[in-house]
Design a protein around this motif. Structure first.
Motif, PDB file in Angstrom:
ATOM      1  N   VAL A  10       0.480  -0.857  -0.201  1.00  0.00           N
ATOM      2  CA  VAL A  10      -0.110   0.088   0.050  1.00  0.00           C
ATOM      3  C   VAL A  10       0.384   1.407   0.286  1.00  0.00           C
ATOM      4  CG1 VAL A  10      -1.502   1.062   0.985  1.00  0.00           C
ATOM      5  CG2 VAL A  10      -1.883  -1.201   1.123  1.00  0.00           C
ATOM      6  N   VAL A  11       0.760   2.309  -1.054  1.00  0.00           N
ATOM      7  CA  VAL A  11       1.220   3.355  -0.862  1.00  0.00           C
ATOM      8  C   VAL A  11       0.669   4.770  -0.281  1.00  0.00           C
ATOM      9  CG1 VAL A  11       2.850   4.938  -2.276  1.00  0.00           C
ATOM     10  CG2 VAL A  11       2.709   2.175  -2.853  1.00  0.00           C
ATOM     11  N   HIS A  12       0.849   5.562   0.390  1.00  0.00           N
ATOM     12  CA  HIS A  12       0.426   6.379   0.585  1.00  0.00           C
ATOM     13  C   HIS A  12       1.328   7.684  -0.298  1.00  0.00           C
ATOM     14  CE1 HIS A  12      -2.592   5.201   3.204  1.00  0.00           C
ATOM     15  NE2 HIS A  12      -2.110   3.967   3.929  1.00  0.00           N
ATOM     16  N   MET A  13       0.322   8.249  -0.832  1.00  0.00           N
ATOM     17  CA  MET A  13       1.086  10.035  -1.291  1.00  0.00           C
ATOM     18  C   MET A  13       0.372  11.027  -0.130  1.00  0.00           C
ATOM     19  SD  MET A  13       1.142   9.374  -5.110  1.00  0.00           S
ATOM     20  CE  MET A  13       1.694  11.506  -5.018  1.00  0.00           C
ATOM     21  N   ARG A  14       0.901  11.857   0.049  1.00  0.00           N
ATOM     22  CA  ARG A  14       0.446  13.168   1.080  1.00  0.00           C
ATOM     23  C   ARG A  14       1.143  14.279  -0.081  1.00  0.00           C
ATOM     24  NH1 ARG A  14       1.292  12.934   7.258  1.00  0.00           N
ATOM     25  NH2 ARG A  14       0.354  15.001   6.943  1.00  0.00           N
TER      26      ARG A  14
END
Length: 179
Positions: A10-14
């Motif tokens: 899972v990749v989270h981008m902020r």
């Protein structure tokens, strides 16, 4: 997202969009606010009154014209004329209630919108503004007196079919007082 070894990840981008939000807020304010005074502008006044008319909501407006601004500019310079406008705006802002809308519609012309208010409430507010202006003039801070003429018009759905009719009637009343 799948990795080559069939494991899932899972990749989270902020992304910080606070700068964009500030820019949007600045642009929105430029659309509805007068750049010199910081109060609402002509466009906002027209839209607000048109919406009140369409909703057949009770309200009054006061059309205001500063007296002697040209003379102040000619005799003392445009800096004093700007100070006249800014001090006038300050006095009115310190007098009005939070639900009132104060708009600059042109050089020395202003409109106050009194939502849910009849003539008496609008008139009482103007009496208070006049008293505050008299108190300011007594201090002799400026080399001239600040004064204004005004006309109050209360919405009547049988007469005011759009914002233009109520503006025109308030403007005519203001010119009668000016004379």
């Amino acid at each position: 997202m799948s990795w080559t070894n069939q494991k899932r990840a899972v990749v989270h981008m902020r992304v910080d969009i606070s700068t964009q939000k500030e820019r949007i807020n600045t642009l929105e304010n430029q659309i509805i606010k007068d750049s010199m005074t910081g109060i609402y502008n002509h466009t906002y006044a027209v839209q607000s009154v048109q919406q009140l008319v369409q909703n057949k909501q009770d309200f009054s407006i006061c059309y205001i014209d500063l007296d002697g601004l040209k003379v102040a500019n000619d005799l003392f310079g445009h800096k004093w004329g700007d100070n006249y406008i800014l001090k006038f705006v300050e006095i009115i802002q310190n007098t009005l209630h939070i639900d009132n809308l104060f708009c600059r519609i042109g050089g020395d012309e202003f409109i106050i919108i009194f939502p849910y208010a009849g003539f008496e409430r609008a008139s009482n507010a103007l009496d208070e503004i006049v008293n505050n202006l008299v108190n300011f003039n007594e201090k002799k801070i400026f080399p001239f007196e600040l004064s204004f003429s005004y006309g109050i018009e209360t919405f009547n759905p049988d007469i005011h079919i759009d914002q233009k009719t109520i503006f025109d009637r308030a403007d005519k009343k203001m010119y009668l007082q000016k004379k």
